[in-house]
Design an enzyme around this catalytic site. Structure first.
Site, PDB file in Angstrom:
ATOM      1  N   GLU A 273      60.611  39.793  32.726  1.00 11.95           N
ATOM      2  CA  GLU A 273      59.529  39.041  32.057  1.00 11.95           C
ATOM      3  C   GLU A 273      58.198  39.777  32.156  1.00 11.95           C
ATOM      4  O   GLU A 273      57.277  39.299  32.808  1.00 11.95           O
ATOM      5  CB  GLU A 273      59.342  37.670  32.723  1.00 11.95           C
ATOM      6  CG  GLU A 273      60.546  36.796  32.828  1.00 11.95           C
ATOM      7  CD  GLU A 273      60.250  35.500  33.606  1.00 11.95           C
ATOM      8  OE1 GLU A 273      59.370  35.487  34.487  1.00 11.95           O
ATOM      9  OE2 GLU A 273      60.909  34.512  33.311  1.00 11.95           O
ATOM     10  N   PRO A 274      58.084  40.940  31.544  1.00 13.66           N
ATOM     11  CA  PRO A 274      56.819  41.679  31.672  1.00 13.66           C
ATOM     12  C   PRO A 274      55.713  41.089  30.791  1.00 13.66           C
ATOM     13  O   PRO A 274      55.954  40.731  29.640  1.00 13.66           O
ATOM     14  CB  PRO A 274      57.193  43.073  31.160  1.00 13.66           C
ATOM     15  CG  PRO A 274      58.281  42.809  30.160  1.00 13.66           C
ATOM     16  CD  PRO A 274      59.050  41.621  30.686  1.00 13.66           C
ATOM     17  N   GLY A 275      54.538  40.990  31.342  1.00 16.02           N
ATOM     18  CA  GLY A 275      53.374  40.588  30.562  1.00 16.02           C
ATOM     19  C   GLY A 275      52.378  41.738  30.527  1.00 16.02           C
ATOM     20  O   GLY A 275      52.213  42.446  29.531  1.00 16.02           O
ATOM     21  N   ARG A 276      51.771  41.963  31.681  1.00 14.71           N
ATOM     22  CA  ARG A 276      50.743  42.993  31.802  1.00 14.71           C
ATOM     23  C   ARG A 276      51.225  44.363  31.324  1.00 14.71           C
ATOM     24  O   ARG A 276      50.517  45.062  30.597  1.00 14.71           O
ATOM     25  CB  ARG A 276      50.336  43.102  33.273  1.00 14.71           C
ATOM     26  CG  ARG A 276      49.243  44.123  33.566  1.00 14.71           C
ATOM     27  CD  ARG A 276      49.103  44.347  35.071  1.00 14.71           C
ATOM     28  NE  ARG A 276      49.176  43.100  35.812  1.00 14.71           N
ATOM     29  CZ  ARG A 276      48.151  42.269  35.977  1.00 14.71           C
ATOM     30  NH1 ARG A 276      46.977  42.588  35.485  1.00 14.71           N
ATOM     31  NH2 ARG A 276      48.286  41.145  36.640  1.00 14.71           N
ATOM     32  N   ARG A 312      38.758  38.908  34.523  1.00 15.33           N
ATOM     33  CA  ARG A 312      39.488  39.481  35.663  1.00 15.33           C
ATOM     34  C   ARG A 312      38.591  40.008  36.791  1.00 15.33           C
ATOM     35  O   ARG A 312      38.863  39.755  37.956  1.00 15.33           O
ATOM     36  CB  ARG A 312      40.460  40.576  35.206  1.00 15.33           C
ATOM     37  CG  ARG A 312      41.549  40.070  34.260  1.00 15.33           C
ATOM     38  CD  ARG A 312      42.625  41.110  34.001  1.00 15.33           C
ATOM     39  NE  ARG A 312      43.407  41.386  35.181  1.00 15.33           N
ATOM     40  CZ  ARG A 312      43.340  42.483  35.911  1.00 15.33           C
ATOM     41  NH1 ARG A 312      42.533  43.466  35.556  1.00 15.33           N
ATOM     42  NH2 ARG A 312      44.068  42.633  36.980  1.00 15.33           N
ATOM     43  N   TYR A 316      39.487  37.974  40.065  1.00 18.73           N
ATOM     44  CA  TYR A 316      40.362  38.624  41.052  1.00 18.73           C
ATOM     45  C   TYR A 316      39.724  39.850  41.705  1.00 18.73           C
ATOM     46  O   TYR A 316      40.426  40.642  42.334  1.00 18.73           O
ATOM     47  CB  TYR A 316      41.653  39.130  40.390  1.00 18.73           C
ATOM     48  CG  TYR A 316      42.385  38.193  39.483  1.00 18.73           C
ATOM     49  CD1 TYR A 316      43.089  37.102  39.997  1.00 18.73           C
ATOM     50  CD2 TYR A 316      42.414  38.426  38.112  1.00 18.73           C
ATOM     51  CE1 TYR A 316      43.800  36.269  39.148  1.00 18.73           C
ATOM     52  CE2 TYR A 316      43.128  37.587  37.263  1.00 18.73           C
ATOM     53  CZ  TYR A 316      43.810  36.510  37.786  1.00 18.73           C
ATOM     54  OH  TYR A 316      44.510  35.694  36.944  1.00 18.73           O
ATOM     55  N   CYS A 345      24.731  33.370  32.621  1.00 26.68           N
ATOM     56  CA  CYS A 345      23.737  33.008  33.623  1.00 26.68           C
ATOM     57  C   CYS A 345      24.390  32.627  34.938  1.00 26.68           C
ATOM     58  O   CYS A 345      24.441  31.452  35.314  1.00 26.68           O
ATOM     59  CB  CYS A 345      22.836  31.909  33.087  1.00 26.68           C
ATOM     60  SG  CYS A 345      21.736  32.598  31.843  1.00 26.68           S
ATOM     61  N   GLU A 346      24.919  33.618  35.619  1.00 30.84           N
ATOM     62  CA  GLU A 346      25.512  33.474  36.950  1.00 30.84           C
ATOM     63  C   GLU A 346      25.348  34.811  37.652  1.00 30.84           C
ATOM     64  O   GLU A 346      25.600  35.860  37.048  1.00 30.84           O
ATOM     65  CB  GLU A 346      27.013  33.189  36.857  1.00 30.84           C
ATOM     66  CG  GLU A 346      27.329  31.875  36.205  1.00 30.84           C
ATOM     67  CD  GLU A 346      28.398  31.079  36.942  1.00 30.84           C
ATOM     68  OE1 GLU A 346      28.680  31.404  38.120  1.00 30.84           O
ATOM     69  OE2 GLU A 346      28.906  30.147  36.326  1.00 30.84           O
ATOM     70  N   TYR A 374      45.544  39.667  29.876  1.00 36.75           N
ATOM     71  CA  TYR A 374      44.669  38.719  30.575  1.00 36.75           C
ATOM     72  C   TYR A 374      43.199  39.010  30.265  1.00 36.75           C
ATOM     73  O   TYR A 374      42.325  38.846  31.108  1.00 36.75           O
ATOM     74  CB  TYR A 374      44.951  38.735  32.091  1.00 36.75           C
ATOM     75  CG  TYR A 374      46.426  38.523  32.382  1.00 36.75           C
ATOM     76  CD1 TYR A 374      47.019  37.293  32.121  1.00 36.75           C
ATOM     77  CD2 TYR A 374      47.239  39.559  32.837  1.00 36.75           C
ATOM     78  CE1 TYR A 374      48.370  37.093  32.325  1.00 36.75           C
ATOM     79  CE2 TYR A 374      48.600  39.365  33.047  1.00 36.75           C
ATOM     80  CZ  TYR A 374      49.160  38.130  32.795  1.00 36.75           C
ATOM     81  OH  TYR A 374      50.504  37.933  32.996  1.00 36.75           O
TER      82      TYR A 374
END
Ligand SMILES: *Cc1c(COP(=O)(O)O)cnc(C)c1O
Length: 417
Positions: A273-276, A312, A316, A345-346, A374
């Site tokens: 099940e590859p995503g990345r 990301r 992470y 604004c953070e 992602y």
């Protein structure tokens, strides 16, 4: 240590136009995808296991752009959906029910029915969910997600097996599982696992697969054994980081699966099940430098790449390689430490901290590499910002829009105004 600012230039990523021209044509920020790279990665993943029935299910939460989904289907991939919305877009892309595997967690009866009505196989993530499925689909089929008790990943938020995770049914629960299967006359057609994300060595995946096949031999009527995703990509490629040795993984995994199949004595479809791995490297996020400043000794490069466009790094602490393009070419300015920030604004809105990059100037283009997975799929309208457009560089070098940028009207669509 090799350092380069011209990787995308060297591999001719952008086709007939340079990043400056692409931004002039489509606006900024902009997700740019390479059809060539996407197809290559699909092909690599389709060849992972040789000699036995095998298919890779593209995990579309990584990137569910409709055009990319159609290409994945052309390449023969099946797909994993995590939600009814993902099932719907897969249907739009032409995937059949048989090609879709619904791998959700904590879903409602209605969401299960959504898949059952379409005859899409559901993987249940807990005994409770097996019970729910049994109640609404007595005598039906299912898969279960097993927690094999070992996990791996680049960040604790992406470790998805082992003792401390919400995912899967523990192997100490197989008796209870069997009782539920009997109670509702359910047919256990498949088991799947997914131990975590972004491994760069074949070892842990192989170990997990070996362990998983041991567990699989306890179940006698499986049609499907799914080893999960998590295949890593080199996010530090500008420093020469090596790729995952997919050839070695493929040889060892094929052997392992061959031995299992000989003993199991029943035809099984194996899956990953590859995503990345499929989507990350085909994507580059382009943005523009709008303002520069020095604050407390740090040099800040102010861009339009807020964490609403790419979450990301903030979510992470992920590293993305960055290139600076000046006047349509890779910048040759002297490299100095700079902190690249967005327009949200953070104070945490930081894309790269104290990164040694060619000195940026207002109007330069920032190219964020490996942003295809992602990236857009986790983007948002935070601060009422518009989500970017997405374009495809086709294999012949031509560019075309494959998702338009949000408009201000989109922001008001859900209100009675
Ligand atoms: C997210 C996910 C994947 C894909 O993970 P990658 O690290 O992108 O390969 C596969 N399977 C499941 C169940 C997932 O949740």
């Amino acid at each position: 240590m090799m350092k380069t600012n011209s990787y995308t230039h060297d591999i001719d990523f952008f086709g007939n136009l340079n990043p400056q021209e692409l931004v002039e044509k489509y606006g900024s920020p902009l997700y740019v995808y390479s059809e060539k790279i996407f197809r290559e990665r699909c092909k690599e993943m389709q060849q992972l296991i040789q000699g036995k029935p095998f298919t890779s299910n593209y995990s579309i939460k990584a990137n569910s752009n409709l055009t990319l989904l159609k290409i994945a289907r052309e390449e023969g991939m099946y797909a994993d959906a995590m939600s009814p919305g993902e099932i719907l877009i897969l249907e739009k892309a032409g995937f059949s029910s048989e090609q879709i595997f619904f791998v959700p967690n904590n879903v409602s009866e209605d969401e299960m029915r959504f898949a059952i009505e379409r005859d899409i196989l559901i993987s249940c993530d807990s005994l409770d969910q097996v019970e729910t499925l049994g109640r609404i689909n007595h005598g039906g089929r299912l898969a279960v997600r097993i927690n094999p008790g070992v996990g791996a990943g680049h960040h604790e938020k992406v470790v998805t097996a082992g003792k401390k995770t919400k995912f899967g049914i523990g192997m100490d629960k197989t008796d209870e599982l069997q009782k539920l299967l009997d109670k509702y006359d359910l047919h256990l057609e498949g088991i799947n696992q997914h131990i975590g994300s972004l491994f760069m060595e074949p070892g842990p995946y192989l170990e997990a697969a070996r362990h998983f096949l041991n567990l699989a031999s306890r179940f006698k009527e499986l049609k499907l054994i799914d080893f999960g995703g998590g295949f890593g990509i080199p996010y530090h490629k500008l420093e020469g980081q090596e790729r995952l040795d997919l050839k070695k993984l493929s040889v060892d995994l094929s052997n392992l699966v061959g031995e299992f199949a000989a003993e199991y004595g029943r035809e099984v479809l194996f899956k990953a099940e590859p995503g990345r791995y499929v989507a990350a490297e085909c994507g580059v996020l382009l943005g523009q430098v709008h303002a520069l400043k020095e604050n407390g000794g740090a040099e800040y490069v102010g861009t339009d790449l807020g964490f609403n466009t790419l979450a990301r790094p903030v979510m992470y602490d992920s590293w993305h390689d960055i290139e600076i393009w000046h006047d349509g070419k890779p910048s040759t300015a002297e490299s100095v430490p700079q902190t690249v920030v967005g327009n949200i604004c953070e104070s945490g809105d930081i894309l790269a901290k104290d990164r040694v990059l060619p000195r940026a100037y207002a109007g330069d283009i920032i190219a964020v590499l490996d942003a295809g997975a992602y990236g857009y799929s986790m983007s948002s309208n935070y601060n009422n910002r518009l989500r970017p457009a997405e374009i495809l560089i086709a294999s012949d070098g031509t560019d075309r829009l494959i998702r338009r940028r949000d408009t201000y009207e989109d922001l008001f669509r859900q209100f009675d105004v």
